[in-house]
Design an enzyme around this catalytic site. Structure first.
Site, PDB file in Angstrom:
ATOM      1  N   ASP A 248       1.434  39.686 -16.318  1.00 25.70           N
ATOM      2  CA  ASP A 248       2.868  39.631 -16.148  1.00 25.70           C
ATOM      3  C   ASP A 248       3.120  39.243 -14.907  1.00 25.70           C
ATOM      4  OD1 ASP A 248       5.526  40.415 -16.571  1.00 25.70           O
ATOM      5  OD2 ASP A 248       5.485  42.110 -15.254  1.00 25.70           O
TER       6      ASP A 248
ATOM      7  N   LYS B   5      -9.428  44.163 -11.906  1.00 25.77           N
ATOM      8  CA  LYS B   5      -9.601  44.956 -10.638  1.00 25.77           C
ATOM      9  C   LYS B   5     -10.947  45.961 -10.652  1.00 25.77           C
ATOM     10  CE  LYS B   5      -8.022  46.319  -6.708  1.00 25.77           C
ATOM     11  NZ  LYS B   5      -8.007  45.484  -5.360  1.00 25.77           N
TER      12      LYS B   5
ATOM     13  N   ASP C 243      -5.950  41.004  -6.681  1.00 29.57           N
ATOM     14  CA  ASP C 243      -5.241  40.981  -5.466  1.00 29.57           C
ATOM     15  C   ASP C 243      -5.891  39.480  -4.861  1.00 29.57           C
ATOM     16  OD1 ASP C 243      -7.928  41.887  -5.225  1.00 29.57           O
ATOM     17  OD2 ASP C 243      -7.316  42.879  -3.360  1.00 29.57           O
TER      18      ASP C 243
ATOM     19  N   TYR D 283       0.790  48.549 -20.518  1.00 30.47           N
ATOM     20  CA  TYR D 283       2.341  48.760 -21.222  1.00 30.47           C
ATOM     21  C   TYR D 283       2.349  49.612 -22.443  1.00 30.47           C
ATOM     22  CZ  TYR D 283       4.380  44.791 -18.784  1.00 30.47           C
ATOM     23  OH  TYR D 283       4.931  43.876 -17.838  1.00 30.47           O
TER      24      TYR D 283
ATOM     25  N   ASP E 125       4.615  35.204 -13.350  1.00 31.23           N
ATOM     26  CA  ASP E 125       5.752  34.849 -12.553  1.00 31.23           C
ATOM     27  C   ASP E 125       5.344  33.929 -11.179  1.00 31.23           C
ATOM     28  OD1 ASP E 125       7.428  36.080 -14.125  1.00 31.23           O
ATOM     29  OD2 ASP E 125       8.540  37.257 -12.746  1.00 31.23           O
TER      30      ASP E 125
HETATM   31  C1  IPM Z   1       7.668  39.032 -19.487  1.00 33.00           C
HETATM   32  C2  IPM Z   1       8.607  40.175 -19.119  1.00 33.00           C
HETATM   33  C3  IPM Z   1       8.524  41.386 -19.962  1.00 33.00           C
HETATM   34  C4  IPM Z   1       7.080  42.127 -19.676  1.00 33.00           C
HETATM   35  C5  IPM Z   1       9.853  42.506 -19.782  1.00 33.00           C
HETATM   36  C6  IPM Z   1      11.233  41.873 -20.105  1.00 33.00           C
HETATM   37  C7  IPM Z   1       9.432  43.724 -20.873  1.00 33.00           C
HETATM   38  O1  IPM Z   1       8.719  40.338 -18.010  1.00 33.00           O
HETATM   39  O2  IPM Z   1       7.870  38.745 -20.730  1.00 33.00           O
HETATM   40  O3  IPM Z   1       6.856  38.888 -18.749  1.00 33.00           O
HETATM   41  O4  IPM Z   1       6.968  42.677 -18.479  1.00 33.00           O
HETATM   42  O5  IPM Z   1       6.304  41.655 -20.377  1.00 33.00           O
HETATM   43 MG    MG Z   2       7.405  39.236 -16.585  1.00 35.46          MG
END
Ligand code: IPM
Ligand code: MG
Length: 361
Positions: free
Chosen positions: A247, A191, A223, A141, A251
């Site tokens: 990240d 990884k 993975d 990032y 999710d």
């Molecule tokens: C998160 C989001 C952020 C990230 C974005 C909005 C920059 O996806 O906080 O997970 O990728 O960190």
């Molecule tokens: Mg995110």
């Protein structure tokens, strides 16, 4: 002593969910004499609309001076065409980086009543309670060089995944500390079969593990971790991983719980100062419809009270109120199932329900 919280509603559903969390804060602030004041600033796209900057110097210095930050969510398609360094996401990344919020706690836990809301079979997720610890201020990032340029007549895009030993060490330490407070199992996700940066990551994590003999450390390629999360998620206690992998995995883990609309998160610096926000995004598609679930933000407020302000009893009270509301069958659309005793409510009504629970009415 008075405490100051900077509130950043952000974009999309951010303003709607923050409004409900602030109502909850007002109630516990009074009930527990917390002496908390709040200051609200535009952030992300909302700030860009006002000033051309997603994060203004004024907002940044208020955040620096605050005891803690409560954030809604940022971003939306409206800003896709904004210059790259003015996009809402850049404001968020800069804020994380400037405040050195390197340790991002993303719990994935399931309220027992919501097991049916998961996309996995209820028996695979019942009782799920895991923590993803994501490194938040390094890795691909922030690494350089980065950019898009022309090479040999064609466009080339590039980023750099880079971690210094110290960055790995401090997030690994956070991981072991969190594991010590939980079930003492830490899985480091990397990884290392392909990436040198992961090879070093693994080496340093193993080195840090020597200071935590009570924690059982394991390693998993990212993975495989993605697969294991949807195959048998309850095998995990704490996962520690890099910015990009965290990240993505967070999710997936959030969805296991049936609704990303239920999950809070904390981003902490080395002193425990932090920014608290729901795991979900700004959901522009449902902004303004009253469908947004404010519970993730209300639970983020609870984490803020617990971890940065050390107000455990106010935090417990919020957590209990949310659990009671869920138990009573009150549901926003995202967590509504086919339960016979469910009442589907909008964003403000969910806020009403939590406030009523807190006030014992
Ligand atoms: C998160 C989001 C952020 C990230 C974005 C909005 C920059 O996806 O906080 O997970 O990728 O960190
Ligand atoms: Mg995110």
């Amino acid at each position: 002593m008075s405490k100051n919280i900077v509130v950043l509603p952000g974009d999309g559903i951010g303003t709607e969910i923050i409004e409900q969390a602030v109502r909850v804060l007002d109630v516990v602030n009074e009930q527990h004499n917390l002496n908390i004041s709040t200051q609200t600033f535009a952030f992300g796209g909302a700030s860009y609309d006002l000033s051309g900057e997603p994060l203004t110097e004024e907002t940044l210095s208020a955040c620096r001076a605050a005891d803690a930050i409560l954030l809604g969510s940022i971003g939306g398609p409206k800003y896709d065409k904004a210059p790259r360094d003015k996009r809402p996401e850049r404001g968020l990344l800069r804020l994380r980086s400037e405040l050195e919020l390197f340790s991002n706690l993303r719990p994935a836990m399931l309220f027992p009543e919501l097991a049916d809301a998961s996309s996995l079979k209820p028996e695979l997720v019942a009782g799920l309670d895991m923590m993803i610890l994501r490194e938040l201020t390094g890795g691909i990032y922030f690494g350089g060089p980065r950019g898009i340029e022309t090479r040999d007549g064609q466009q080339v895009g590039f980023n750099t995944m880079v971690y210094g030993e110290d960055e790995i060490r401090r997030i690994a330490q956070s991981g072991f500390e969190i594991a010590m407070q939980r079930n003492k199992r830490l899985c480091s996700v990397d990884k290392a079969n392909v990436l040198e940066v992961s090879e070093l990551w693994r080496e340093v994590v193993i080195d840090v593990s020597k200071d935590y003999p009570d924690v059982e450390l394991s390693h998993m390629y990212v993975d495989n971790a993605a697969m294991q999360l949807v195959r048998e998620p309850k095998q995990f206690d704490v996962i520690v991983t890099s910015n990009l992998f965290g990240d993505i995995l967070s999710d997936a883990a959030a969805m296991l719980t049936g609704s990303i609309g239920m999950l809070p998160s904390a981003s902490l610096d080395a002193n425990g100062k932090g920014m608290y926000e729901p795991v979900h995004g700004s959901a522009p598609d449902i902004a303004g419809t009253g469908k947004a679930n404010p519970l993730a933000t209300i639970l983020s407020l609870s984490m803020l009270l617990r971890y940065t302000l050390n107000e455990a009893s106010a935090a417990d009270q919020i957590d209990n109120a949310v659990a009671a509301v869920i138990k009573n069958g009150i549901r926003c659309a995202d967590i509504a199932g086919s339960g016979a005793n469910e009442t589907v409510v909008n964003t403000a009504q969910m806020g009403d329900a939590v406030v009523a629970q807190l006030q014992g009415t």
